[in-house]
Design a protein around this motif. Structure first.
Motif, mmCIF file in Angstrom:
data_model
loop_
_atom_site.group_PDB
_atom_site.id
_atom_site.type_symbol
_atom_site.label_atom_id
_atom_site.label_comp_id
_atom_site.label_asym_id
_atom_site.label_seq_id
_atom_site.Cartn_x
_atom_site.Cartn_y
_atom_site.Cartn_z
ATOM 1 N N TYR A 93 0.905 -1.207 0.307
ATOM 2 C CA TYR A 93 -0.058 -0.060 -0.007
ATOM 3 C C TYR A 93 0.854 1.315 0.143
ATOM 4 C CZ TYR A 93 -3.617 3.269 1.697
ATOM 5 O OH TYR A 93 -4.240 4.199 1.602
ATOM 6 N N GLU A 137 -0.060 2.603 -5.415
ATOM 7 C CA GLU A 137 -0.735 1.284 -5.045
ATOM 8 C C GLU A 137 -1.870 1.487 -4.092
ATOM 9 O OE1 GLU A 137 2.046 -2.156 -5.896
ATOM 10 O OE2 GLU A 137 3.090 -0.744 -4.719
ATOM 11 N N THR A 138 -3.016 1.847 -4.682
ATOM 12 C CA THR A 138 -4.147 1.981 -3.524
ATOM 13 C C THR A 138 -5.337 0.913 -3.778
ATOM 14 O OG1 THR A 138 -4.891 3.695 -4.992
ATOM 15 C CG2 THR A 138 -3.536 4.561 -3.115
ATOM 16 N N GLU A 164 -7.814 -0.603 -0.919
ATOM 17 C CA GLU A 164 -8.476 0.244 -0.120
ATOM 18 C C GLU A 164 -9.791 -0.172 0.830
ATOM 19 O OE1 GLU A 164 -8.165 4.288 -1.312
ATOM 20 O OE2 GLU A 164 -6.301 4.792 -0.374
ATOM 21 N N ILE A 224 -8.667 -3.191 2.799
ATOM 22 C CA ILE A 224 -7.939 -2.643 4.313
ATOM 23 C C ILE A 224 -9.184 -2.110 5.084
ATOM 24 C CG2 ILE A 224 -6.405 -0.744 5.135
ATOM 25 C CD1 ILE A 224 -5.019 -0.794 2.484
ATOM 26 N N VAL A 233 1.404 -2.700 6.416
ATOM 27 C CA VAL A 233 1.829 -1.875 5.127
ATOM 28 C C VAL A 233 3.233 -2.418 4.776
ATOM 29 C CG1 VAL A 233 2.245 0.128 3.767
ATOM 30 C CG2 VAL A 233 0.426 -0.195 5.116
ATOM 31 N N ILE A 252 0.508 7.148 3.870
ATOM 32 C CA ILE A 252 -0.092 5.743 4.395
ATOM 33 C C ILE A 252 -0.576 6.108 5.862
ATOM 34 C CG2 ILE A 252 0.977 3.755 5.447
ATOM 35 C CD1 ILE A 252 3.071 3.756 3.021
#
Length: 335
Positions: free
Chosen positions: A164, A168-169, A172, A175, A187, A206
């Protein structure tokens, strides 16, 4: 330093942790210096792995006399009960401890994860080690959303680790579900395998996500520890300037880049694939042409030596077209 609870483990950890990959580049003495500084600052979550060559051993030596100051996580690529049981014993010996706080199944494919949880699989060894007090909690790491989704449905998963970062999301939503299910979220790849150079900006991005439990940048210098600590402790809202910088990084990197996880290795002809892509990045993105060419020229096997066998591509968790990318490297460097 902000302390949080690592999901259902109940462990209290600092929001900044320590990734144990880069200490393979230094030595045991330097690792001791890093650990002395982390103990002083209250950084207590450590991540390493059986596959990180000397990392476990360096960490074990560095923790002597202050084991109680750290929460230790390691992991194994073993998929069978026998293999996992053996790796747990090796980890205990390397880490010079009689217990490991978190032991993780390391980056399985979907089929391998099915093997892990089947009769005779690695999970049996982990459960037995947990019952014996050799490990405290069980986790899982991965690089694909499919594995992440599977992890969320496994009652035994107390901790999950996934990439993450600013570029690079894609995970989400998963998460967020980790937080809802009280699974600790760790992470990895906070700097996208070194592609993001602004570590402070990366840490700030982050830690702005409240669903992140801990971020574990790889660190092998005390200055890096202090820099990352300062960034994580800054809980002020992201500024418009920072948001603009993040967007610029996203536009520059896109998705088709190497994270330097090294899962593509070994190359059939000996190309250091991540290094080749790293040098190309310095050439293309950072204006360090002469430096990159000099470093690239010292590589014993160049990108142009690729025989197009394709053995590397199925191993890449990001499904990169490695062969085509190597051709581009060879063209730009001329060999």
């Amino acid at each position: 330093m902000e302390y949080v609870t690592l999901g259902k483990t109940g462990l209290k950890i600092a929001r900044l942790g320590f990734g144990g990959i880069p200490i393979q580049r230094v030595d045991a003495a330097t690792t001791k210096e890093l650990f002395a500084r982390m103990a002083e600052l209250g950084i207590n979550y450590l991540d390493t792995a059986r596959g990180y060559t000397v990392s476990e051993e360096y960490i074990g030596e560095a923790m002597e006399g202050m084991r109680d100051k750290f929460i230790v996580a390691t992991k194994s690529m073993a998929r069978t009960k026998e293999g996992m049981a053996a790796d747990i014993e090796i980890s205990l010996k390397n880490l010079r401890t009689d217990y490991i706080d978190v032991y993780q199944v390391h980056n399985p494919t979907v089929e391998q994860l099915k093997q892990v949880i089947a009769p005779g699989g690695a999970l049996e060894a982990l459960m037995e080690a947990k019952a014996a007090g050799k490990i405290g909690h069980i986790g899982l790491t991965g690089h694909s959303l499919e594995i992440f989704d599977m992890a969320l449905e496994q009652d035994w998963v107390e901790v999950f680790m996934f990439p993450y970062n600013i570029v690079e999301t894609q995970a989400e939503e998963q998460i967020k579900k980790c937080a809802e299910k009280n699974i600790g979220f760790v992470v990895m790849k906070p700097l996208a395998g070194g592609a993001i150079e602004d570590a402070t900006l990366a840490m700030r991005f982050i830690c702005a996500n409240p669903n992140v439990t801990v971020v574990i940048p790889g660190m092998y210098d005390v200055k890096e520890i202090d820099q990352n600590m300062k960034a994580v402790e800054d809980t002020s809202p992201l500024t418009e300037e920072e948001l603009a910088k993040m967007q610029e990084i996203r536009q520059r990197l896109g998705n088709n880049f190497c994270r330097r996880c090294n899962y593509c290795a070994p190359c059939t002809v000996g190309i250091n694939i991540p290094m080749a892509f790293l040098m190309q990045g310095y050439l293309d993105r950072y204006g360090l042409g002469d430096w990159a060419k000099d470093r690239y020229s010292s590589m014993p096997v160049k990108a142009g030596a690729c025989i197009d066998c394709g053995a590397c591509e199925p191993r890449c968790p990001y499904n990169l077209p490695i062969r085509e990318m190597l051709k581009d490297v060879a063209q730009k460097f001329g060999c």
